[in-house]
Design an enzyme around this catalytic site. Structure first.
Site, PDB file in Angstrom:
ATOM      1  N   HIS A 236       0.970  -0.990   0.119  1.00 59.65           N
ATOM      2  CA  HIS A 236      -0.268  -0.330  -0.231  1.00 59.65           C
ATOM      3  C   HIS A 236       1.185   1.296   0.093  1.00 59.65           C
ATOM      4  CE1 HIS A 236      -3.448  -2.243   0.304  1.00 59.65           C
ATOM      5  NE2 HIS A 236      -4.079  -1.461   0.316  1.00 59.65           N
TER       6      HIS A 236
ATOM      7  N   LYS B 262     -10.130  -8.106   7.263  1.00 57.64           N
ATOM      8  CA  LYS B 262     -10.599  -8.425   8.601  1.00 57.64           C
ATOM      9  C   LYS B 262     -10.812  -7.107   9.461  1.00 57.64           C
ATOM     10  CE  LYS B 262      -6.674 -11.223  11.158  1.00 57.64           C
ATOM     11  NZ  LYS B 262      -7.189 -10.075  12.547  1.00 57.64           N
TER      12      LYS B 262
END
Lengths: 287, 190
Positions: B36, B102
């Site tokens: 990222h 999650k």
């Protein structure tokens, strides 16, 4: 020694202990049919069975390898350390462990799970002739939501007594929400300095889920905390539901008058812990 | 269970609602912290065609090599909130329609889901062995040498990969509603 330690890693990574398995089964049956929580628990149970069948990791985050070593007096710490390092390297090559050790300065992964303070050992001598090694694989998701409180905590109206301790424990589960992979298990260390308190918290995670604390005051506190946490409604994965925690295990370390720590080691549902007993004749068991 | 084929269209992503149980099939790309950071700071051009319409999977797998081919043996989701500083921009810049992970994400990501038409898809944390079986093939891998196995971009094909929509393009977040209820229940016992 190394083959026994390798088997300890394989079993710990791929075969969840029976008490945890049973508790997950009970949690599945408690959740409402058709709910996302029940779906999550069904997936979890299927996953446990697949990992056991195929000898593959229950969770890809094989975590920090934490060993509590209890060794006979004539065995050197160096020899045990070397055998654990060898077993860890081999377990990584065989895919029982993910390469999980990273240099914080360069960001480089060492590739074999060996590095500074990795694998991690707590070494104790004991009078028995056999070597006992308790291994815990604790992933980063649940380690990141583990936390430490210094009583008093004003925002929780938590004073320096067991009621204050309880408020911290329930709050820690609230703060964690589903992020630690609920339903979790909370190991708690009360008292000590910051370090001994955390060590006690992790040590509590080695207890079986269905055991009862030998101290009746702590046994009552454990039950009360578990009820309190499960009334929060966070549920499996934070989807909302009845089971947020499978257990709360509390241990105590004496403190100095000025400090009152409550340390919480949050363990995910994939509570990977196993114990190796290696006898002088070379035979061993992993339980 | 709603079947979704990846890559998906903006309309498909906007049609999904919080609470929907979804089975994903098609191409996904794993990316975590190092990935990222790279996507936002270096903006690699080669990634856009791979990611467009597809899903990013917050996952650092255990990977075996079988007869020269990579095979995922354990591949559950990792905690998504670590990517909160980057995720919104990544969704916009690369045309991502799904973020699989999650624990849920924060306000910036929820805003980006609304702005660009995407969803957050919650996989079952720790269900690594089961989810690895839903990965039918590893197509390619990028930045393996630089980032190591867990952080590399693994381009994978999945089949019937089970997830739950917990944040959608209308601004609904299951994480926010569960948190509010839990906060209230906590206050009662303090």
């Amino acid at each position: 020694m190394q083959p026994a330690l390798l088997e300890l890693i394989r079993r710990t990574s791929s075969d969840l202990p029976g008490d945890v398995d049973a508790a997950l089964g009970r949690a599945f049956r408690r959740e409402a049919p058709g709910s996302a929580a029940r779906g999550a628990m069904r997936t979890i149970l299927q996953n446990v069975a697949i990992a056991r069948e195929n000898s593959t990791p229950v969770c890809q985050d094989t975590g920090t390898n934490l060993h509590f070593v209890h060794a006979p007096v004539d065995l050197s710490e160096g020899a045990v350390h070397q055998a654990i390092v060898g077993a860890t390297r081999k377990a990584t090559r065989l895919g029982y462990l993910r390469p999980n050790v990273v240099d914080p300065v360069t960001g480089k992964n060492t590739g074999d799970n060996v590095g500074r303070s990795n694998p991690l050992l707590h070494y104790h001598q004991h009078k028995a002739k056999s070597l006992r090694v308790e291994l815990m694989l604790k992933g980063g998701g649940c380690e990141n939501v583990s936390t430490q409180y210094a009583l008093p905590v004003n925002r929780l109206f938590a004073g320096r007594d067991l009621a204050g301790v309880r408020s911290c424990i329930v709050d820690s589960a609230h703060q964690a929400q589903g992020k630690g992979c609920s339903p979790g298990i909370l190991g708690v260390g009360v008292g000590g300095d910051r370090m001994s308190s955390y060590v006690e918290a992790k040590h509590q995670l080695l207890r079986l889920l269905d055991d009862v604390n030998a101290d009746p005051v702590l046994a009552k506190l454990e039950r009360s905390c578990l009820r309190g946490i499960n009334s929060l409604g966070i549920g499996p994965m934070g989807f909302g539901g009845k089971t947020t925690a499978l257990g709360v295990k509390i241990g105590v370390v004496d403190r100095i008058p000025a400090s009152y720590y409550v340390s919480i080691a949050y363990m995910c549902w994939a509570c990977r812990r196993r114990t190796l007993v290696l006898r002088p004749n070379g035979s061993f068991t992993v339980e | 269970m709603i079947d979704i084929k990846l890559p998906m269209s903006e309309a498909e992503a906007r049609g999904l609602r919080m609470g929907d149980e979804v089975g994903l099939s098609g191409r996904m790309v794993t990316a975590r912290d190092a990935g990222h950071k790279l996507m936002v700071e270096k903006k690699p051009k080669w990634l856009r065609p791979i990611l467009e319409g597809s899903a990013i999977y917050h996952c650092g797998p255990v990977v075996a090599q079988v007869r020269g081919e990579y095979v995922f043996t354990a591949a559950g989701p990792t905690t998504s909130i670590r990517e909160e500083p980057y995720q919104g921009q990544v969704i916009g810049d690369y045309g991502v329609r799904g973020v699989v992970g999650k624990g849920g994400m924060g306000k910036k990501t929820l805003q980006a889901l609304q702005d660009h038409g995407a969803v957050y898809l919650h996989a079952i944390g720790g269900a690594a062995a089961l989810l690895a079986q839903c990965v039918t093939r590893v197509e390619s891998v990028y930045m393996l040498e630089e980032f190591g196995v867990p952080e590399a971009f693994w381009v994978i094909r999945v089949k019937d990969f089970p997830v739950v929509v917990t944040m959608d393009s209308t601004g609904a977040s299951l994480h926010d509603s569960v948190l509010a209820r839990s906060e209230e229940a906590l206050r009662k016992q303090l």
